[in-house]
Scaffold this motif. Structure first.
Motif, PDB file in Angstrom:
ATOM      1  N   UNK A   1       0.833  -1.208   0.000  1.00 54.20           N
ATOM      2  CA  UNK A   1       0.000   0.000   0.000  1.00 54.20           C
ATOM      3  C   UNK A   1       0.868   1.260   0.000  1.00 54.20           C
TER       4      UNK A   1
ATOM      5  N   UNK B   1       0.781   4.168  -3.007  1.00 47.76           N
ATOM      6  CA  UNK B   1       0.479   5.603  -2.866  1.00 47.76           C
ATOM      7  C   UNK B   1       1.703   6.450  -3.201  1.00 47.76           C
TER       8      UNK B   1
ATOM      9  N   UNK C   1      -6.572  -6.755  -4.374  1.00 43.29           N
ATOM     10  CA  UNK C   1      -7.363  -5.701  -5.022  1.00 43.29           C
ATOM     11  C   UNK C   1      -7.966  -4.767  -3.960  1.00 43.29           C
ATOM     12  N   UNK C   2      -8.377  -5.343  -2.844  1.00 42.60           N
ATOM     13  CA  UNK C   2      -8.983  -4.535  -1.789  1.00 42.60           C
ATOM     14  C   UNK C   2      -7.950  -3.585  -1.163  1.00 42.60           C
TER      15      UNK C   2
ATOM     16  N   UNK D   1      -7.346  -0.866  -3.656  1.00 43.79           N
ATOM     17  CA  UNK D   1      -8.436   0.102  -3.622  1.00 43.79           C
ATOM     18  C   UNK D   1      -8.221   1.154  -2.528  1.00 43.79           C
ATOM     19  N   UNK D   2      -7.744   0.716  -1.356  1.00 45.12           N
ATOM     20  CA  UNK D   2      -7.410   1.700  -0.310  1.00 45.12           C
ATOM     21  C   UNK D   2      -6.353   2.668  -0.844  1.00 45.12           C
TER      22      UNK D   2
ATOM     23  N   UNK E   1      -5.744   3.498  -3.884  1.00 42.01           N
ATOM     24  CA  UNK E   1      -6.339   4.330  -4.930  1.00 42.01           C
ATOM     25  C   UNK E   1      -7.118   5.489  -4.320  1.00 42.01           C
ATOM     26  N   UNK E   2      -7.909   5.201  -3.292  1.00 46.65           N
ATOM     27  CA  UNK E   2      -8.704   6.253  -2.662  1.00 46.65           C
ATOM     28  C   UNK E   2      -7.802   7.238  -1.914  1.00 46.65           C
ATOM     29  N   UNK E   3      -6.789   6.729  -1.216  1.00 45.95           N
ATOM     30  CA  UNK E   3      -5.874   7.638  -0.502  1.00 45.95           C
ATOM     31  C   UNK E   3      -5.086   8.484  -1.493  1.00 45.95           C
ATOM     32  N   UNK E   4      -4.576   7.847  -2.558  1.00 41.81           N
ATOM     33  CA  UNK E   4      -3.637   8.532  -3.446  1.00 41.81           C
ATOM     34  C   UNK E   4      -4.267   9.213  -4.647  1.00 41.81           C
ATOM     35  N   UNK E   5      -5.507   8.853  -4.984  1.00 42.10           N
ATOM     36  CA  UNK E   5      -6.199   9.534  -6.075  1.00 42.10           C
ATOM     37  C   UNK E   5      -5.919   8.965  -7.447  1.00 42.10           C
ATOM     38  N   UNK E   6      -6.483   9.636  -8.462  1.00 48.76           N
ATOM     39  CA  UNK E   6      -6.425   9.105  -9.828  1.00 48.76           C
ATOM     40  C   UNK E   6      -4.995   9.037 -10.355  1.00 48.76           C
ATOM     41  N   UNK E   7      -4.098   9.771  -9.730  1.00 44.36           N
ATOM     42  CA  UNK E   7      -2.687   9.729 -10.142  1.00 44.36           C
ATOM     43  C   UNK E   7      -2.108   8.334  -9.904  1.00 44.36           C
TER      44      UNK E   7
ATOM     45  N   UNK F   1      -3.803   5.594 -10.699  1.00 42.25           N
ATOM     46  CA  UNK F   1      -4.397   4.647 -11.657  1.00 42.25           C
ATOM     47  C   UNK F   1      -3.353   3.931 -12.536  1.00 42.25           C
TER      48      UNK F   1
ATOM     49  N   UNK G   1      -2.034   1.210 -10.560  1.00 39.37           N
ATOM     50  CA  UNK G   1      -3.029   0.149 -10.387  1.00 39.37           C
ATOM     51  C   UNK G   1      -2.982  -0.781 -11.600  1.00 39.37           C
TER      52      UNK G   1
END
Lengths: 120, 120, 120, 120, 120, 120
Positions: A54, A58, A83-84, A87-88, A90-96, A98, A101
Motif C-alpha cells: 500500500x 500511494x 485488489x482490496x 483500492x485503499x 487508490x482512494x488515498x492517493x487519487x487518480x494519479x 491509476x 493500479x
C-alpha cells in the motif's frame, strides 16, 4: 516469453549485487534494516507486506509495487484481498495512482501465470 | 486540557459540516467512497485501517494520521502493533517521516489517556 | 510507425478492460468518479481538462499527462495555450518537472501528427 | 553498444531543441534560471551539483539523477563520494529511493566506462 | 478578529521583505518568474490562477492554496466554480487532499466575509 | 521570548525521549542510521549537512529544515552559502517550495540572533 516482471527481477538482482560490491556501510545497513522491517514482529510478516504494498502504491513506485506483490503472494494473500488493498491505495492517493493500479494488476496476473502448471 | 487532537477533531467536524453544506455532488461522492474503502470487504476493516495509517504516514499528512489512529485504536490494534506499522512507514518513507512519527506517537498517547478512567 | 503514445493507449485499454473484469466495486466507483470530475459542471469540461493536465504535470505522471493532453486537444485547446499551462506547472513544480515537459511536448507533437492528413 | 544513458542524452537533446523552437518566454527563462543555479556563486559549482544530485534522488527522478551525475563526474567527484551523497538521499527518502539508487549506480558505471580508454 | 488568513498574509509580507533584503539574484529572478507565470498570455490570468490553485491543492500546500484563492477571487471566480476546481484536485490527489480541501473552503469563507460590508 | 524554533526543539526533545522509551528495535536502528549518515565519511560532515538541508527543502519538511539548519550553522556554513543552497532547492522544487524558503530564512535569522551576545 520474458515479461516486464522478469526484466525487473533480473535488473534488481544484477544491481543489488553491484551495490553489495560497492560496500558502503551506510547503504548496506539501510538495506538490512529494510529487510528487517517486514520480518515477524508485533505484526506478522503477512500483514507487513500488505502495508509495504500500500505504501509503495500511494508513493507510486512500480518496482516497489512489484517487489511487494511477489512477497504478498508468497505470504498467501489472495488476488481479491490484494485488489482490496489496492483500492485503499487508490482512494488515498487519487487518480494519479491509476497507472500504478494497471501495473499492479498486470504483475499479479504475471505472478499467477508463473505459478500455474503448464497445460499439456 | 484541550489537546492538539481535540483541535483536530473540532476543526474536522466543523469543516466537514461546512463542506456538506456546500453540496457539491462530486465532493460528496468522493467522501462516501473514502468511507466505503475501509468497510468490511475481502480484507477486514481492522487491516484496512492499518493500511490507511501507513499510507497517511508515508504521504506525511498529520491530520490523516490522527484520523486513522483513532480508527485503528477503535478497531483494537495495540500500541506495539501500531509502532510496528509506523516502523514500516519510516523505512519506506525515510527520515523525512520522523516528524510525523513524533506526531503519531503523541496522538497514540493522547488517545490512550482519553480512554483511561481518571485516577481518584 | 507506432509511437510511445500508441503503446500508452494500447496498454491503457488492455489493462482497463482487465480491471473492469476484476469487478471490484470500490475501484469501479472510483473510476466513474474520476470520469465524472471532468464533465460539464460549474466549470466547463475544457477548463477542467486543463486543470487535470496541470495537476498531472506537477505530480509528474507521464501516463496522466498523455491522457489529459488527448482530452485537452479534443476539447480544442491550441498548442500555445497548452505550453502556457505547462509553464505554470513548470514554475510551480520546479526543474524536476522538466523531463515531463519534454514528454508532454513530444506527445502534443505526436497528437498533431496523427490529426494531419497524410501528404501525397 | 548504446546504453540507457545514451538514450537519455539523445532524447534530452532532441526534445530540448524542440522546446527551444516552441519559443515560450517563461519556459526559456526557467531553463536559463535552472542552469544559472549551478554556476559558481557563494557555493562552488562542484558542491551545487552534489546538491542537485541529492535533491533529484529524494524526488525520485531518474532523468534528473543522470543529468546531475554527468555534471558531478565532470566536476571531479569520485565514485565513493557520490555513493556517500546517495546514502544521504537514501536515508532521507527511504526504501522508496532504492530503485533510483540502482539506477544511479548503473549510470555511474556507464559514465566511468565511457571515460576508460579502450583496452587493446 | 484576526483569522488564519491574516496570519498568513502578515507572515508572508514580513518574510518576502526579508527575502528581498537578502538580495540573492537567483531567488529574486525565481520570484519574478513565478509572478510572470500568471500574467496574461496565451491563456488569460483568470484561468492561470485556477491552474495555480489546482496545482497547489494536489501538492498539498496550504499557504500556496491561500495565495491562489486570493488571486482567484480577485480574478472573479465564483465559489461554486472554485469548488468544482477543488473537486478535480480531490479526485486527482485522493483522500490525502481532504485536509487541504477543508482549509481551502475555510479560506474561501474568510475571503468572502472580508468583502461583505459590515451589517449595522 | 520563545520562538517557533524553541518550540520545535522542545517538542523534538520531548518526543524523541518518548520514542526512545517505546523501545522499538527497528525504529531505534533507523534513528541511529539517520545520525550516522551525516558523520564524517568520504564526504565531510559539513557538506553532508548541506545535502540534508537541500533534500529537506525540496521535500518540504519544515522540522527537517530547522534541524539541518542548526547542524549547518554549527558546521560553519555562512548565511550567504545557505541562501545559495536554498536557491538550488527552490529551482529544483519550484514555487511550492517558497513557503519553506520563508521558514528557512526565518530560522537562519533566529539562529543568528541566539548566537549574538546581548547588547548592553
Amino acid at each position: 516469453m520474458s515479461t516486464k516482471l522478469d526484466d525487473f527481477r533480473n535488473y534488481r538482482e544484477k544491481m543489488n549485487n553491484r551495490i553489495s560490491q560497492i560496500d558502503h556501510l551506510g547503504i548496506k545497513r539501510f538495506l538490512n534494516l529494510d529487510s528487517a522491517a517486514y520480518k515477524e514482529g508485533m505484526l506478522d510478516s503477512k500483514v507487513k507486506e500488505l502495508l509495504g504494498l500500500t505504501a509503495s502504491t500511494v508513493l507510486r513506485c512500480n518496482d516497489c509495487i512489484d517487489y511487494h506483490l511477489i512477497q504478498c503472494i508468497d505470504a498467501g494473500w489472495k488476488d481479491e484481498e490484494l485488489y482490496d488493498a489496492l483500492n485503499v491505495a487508490l482512494v488515498v492517493g487519487g487518480s494519479i495512482v491509476i497507472p500504478h493500479l494497471r501495473h499492479a494488476v498486470e504483475t499479479i496476473d504475471n505472478l499467477r501465470a508463473e505459478r500455474k502448471p503448464l497445460e499439456v
